[in-house]
Each structure stands twice: as C-alpha cells, then as structure tokens.
Enzyme design. Sequence first.
Site, PDB file in Angstrom:
ATOM      1  CG  HIS A   1     -49.451 -13.511  34.223  1.00 58.45           C
ATOM      2  ND1 HIS A   1     -49.549 -13.704  32.870  1.00 58.45           N
ATOM      3  CD2 HIS A   1     -48.365 -12.708  34.394  1.00 58.45           C
ATOM      4  CE1 HIS A   1     -48.566 -13.062  32.252  1.00 58.45           C
ATOM      5  NE2 HIS A   1     -47.844 -12.453  33.156  1.00 58.45           N
TER       6      HIS A   1
ATOM      7  CB  CYS B   1     -42.890 -14.256  32.937  1.00 64.02           C
ATOM      8  SG  CYS B   1     -42.895 -12.687  32.069  1.00 64.02           S
TER       9      CYS B   1
ATOM     10  CG  HIS C   1     -45.177 -10.658  36.733  1.00 62.31           C
ATOM     11  ND1 HIS C   1     -44.984 -12.010  36.598  1.00 62.31           N
ATOM     12  CD2 HIS C   1     -45.492 -10.204  35.501  1.00 62.31           C
ATOM     13  CE1 HIS C   1     -45.164 -12.351  35.334  1.00 62.31           C
ATOM     14  NE2 HIS C   1     -45.483 -11.274  34.642  1.00 62.31           N
TER      15      HIS C   1
ATOM     16  CG  HIS D   1     -48.528  -7.971  32.575  1.00 61.12           C
ATOM     17  ND1 HIS D   1     -47.389  -7.451  31.995  1.00 61.12           N
ATOM     18  CD2 HIS D   1     -48.238  -9.257  32.879  1.00 61.12           C
ATOM     19  CE1 HIS D   1     -46.463  -8.384  31.945  1.00 61.12           C
ATOM     20  NE2 HIS D   1     -46.943  -9.496  32.483  1.00 61.12           N
TER      21      HIS D   1
ATOM     22  CG  ASP E   1     -60.185  -4.733  36.392  1.00 58.44           C
ATOM     23  OD1 ASP E   1     -58.955  -4.637  36.174  1.00 58.44           O
ATOM     24  OD2 ASP E   1     -60.873  -3.791  36.839  1.00 58.44           O
ATOM     25  CG  HIS E   2     -58.424  -4.741  40.312  1.00 56.57           C
ATOM     26  ND1 HIS E   2     -58.791  -4.016  39.216  1.00 56.57           N
ATOM     27  CD2 HIS E   2     -57.762  -3.893  41.129  1.00 56.57           C
ATOM     28  CE1 HIS E   2     -58.381  -2.761  39.356  1.00 56.57           C
ATOM     29  NE2 HIS E   2     -57.743  -2.660  40.503  1.00 56.57           N
TER      30      HIS E   2
ATOM     31  CD  GLU F   1     -48.199 -10.352  29.055  1.00 54.45           C
ATOM     32  OE1 GLU F   1     -48.989 -11.219  29.462  1.00 54.45           O
ATOM     33  OE2 GLU F   1     -47.060 -10.618  28.624  1.00 54.45           O
TER      34      GLU F   1
END
Length: 137
Positions: free
Chosen positions: A17, A36, A42, A44, A82-83, A127
């Site tokens: 994100h 961020c 980047h 998480h 996811d991903h 996170e």
Amino acid sequence: MSNRVSVYRREHFNAAHRLYNPSWSDEKNTAVFGKCNNHNYHGHNYDLEVKVTGTIDPETGYVMDLKVLSDLINEYVLDILDHKNLNLDIAYFKTVNPTAENICVFIYDILRKKIEENYDLQIRLYETERNYVEYPC
Ligand code: NI
C-alpha cells in the site's frame, strides 16, 4: 453462568500500500505519512485475528466451527486482499486511504454480512508486530 464464549481464528496475508491524501501536497503527505507515502508502495505482512462471540451449541459443544470461520475468511477476505496492491487492486481503496484502521473496517464489513446476527464479531489487524488495530471497539 453464561455460556457465551469467544472463539478466534488467526490468518495471515501480505499486501502493498501507499498512504497519502490526494488533496494534500507531496510535502504535506511526506510530513504526515513519512515512509508510508513512498510513491512506489511498500509491503506488510498482516496478521488478522477474527473474534466471534456466541453461545455454545449444546449439540456440538462449539460456538462456531472454526473450519467454517477459516473458510469464510479465506474466501471473502484473503482471496481479495492477499498479494495485492491495496491502492491499485481494491476498488474500495481508490478513495479510502488503506491504513490499518480502514483495512480493519473493510474486513469487518465483509465478514459481518457472512456471519449470522446472533454472533458478535470483532476484527484485530496487526500491521506490524507492535502496531495493531481493533474494530469495533
Ligand atoms: Ni505501511
């Protein structure tokens, strides 16, 4: 004695994100969001904890079959997130900043529709190991 019990299922997903407010200048976004706000995103490793509270079914001894809960989370949350790049891939986050807070509410709203009303539902989203959010609270 109450026979209400909370059961939990932990799941995991990773996603990328970028946090920013499009109505602000680059300078202000960097001042508020720091790293961020990295333009190239980047990632998480998110840990998701889903808490379901209800009464114990006298026939099964379960509040809810955790396999059923796991399947719901996998089908309706993990398969979506996811991903993924949350900003680019998820329509909801085109207009909502994908902070842990907003992701947590997003997940709650999905699962609330899939879990019967007589259960209470709470979502906790990590996170990082040290930063996590909870909704509703
Ligand atoms: Ni981040």
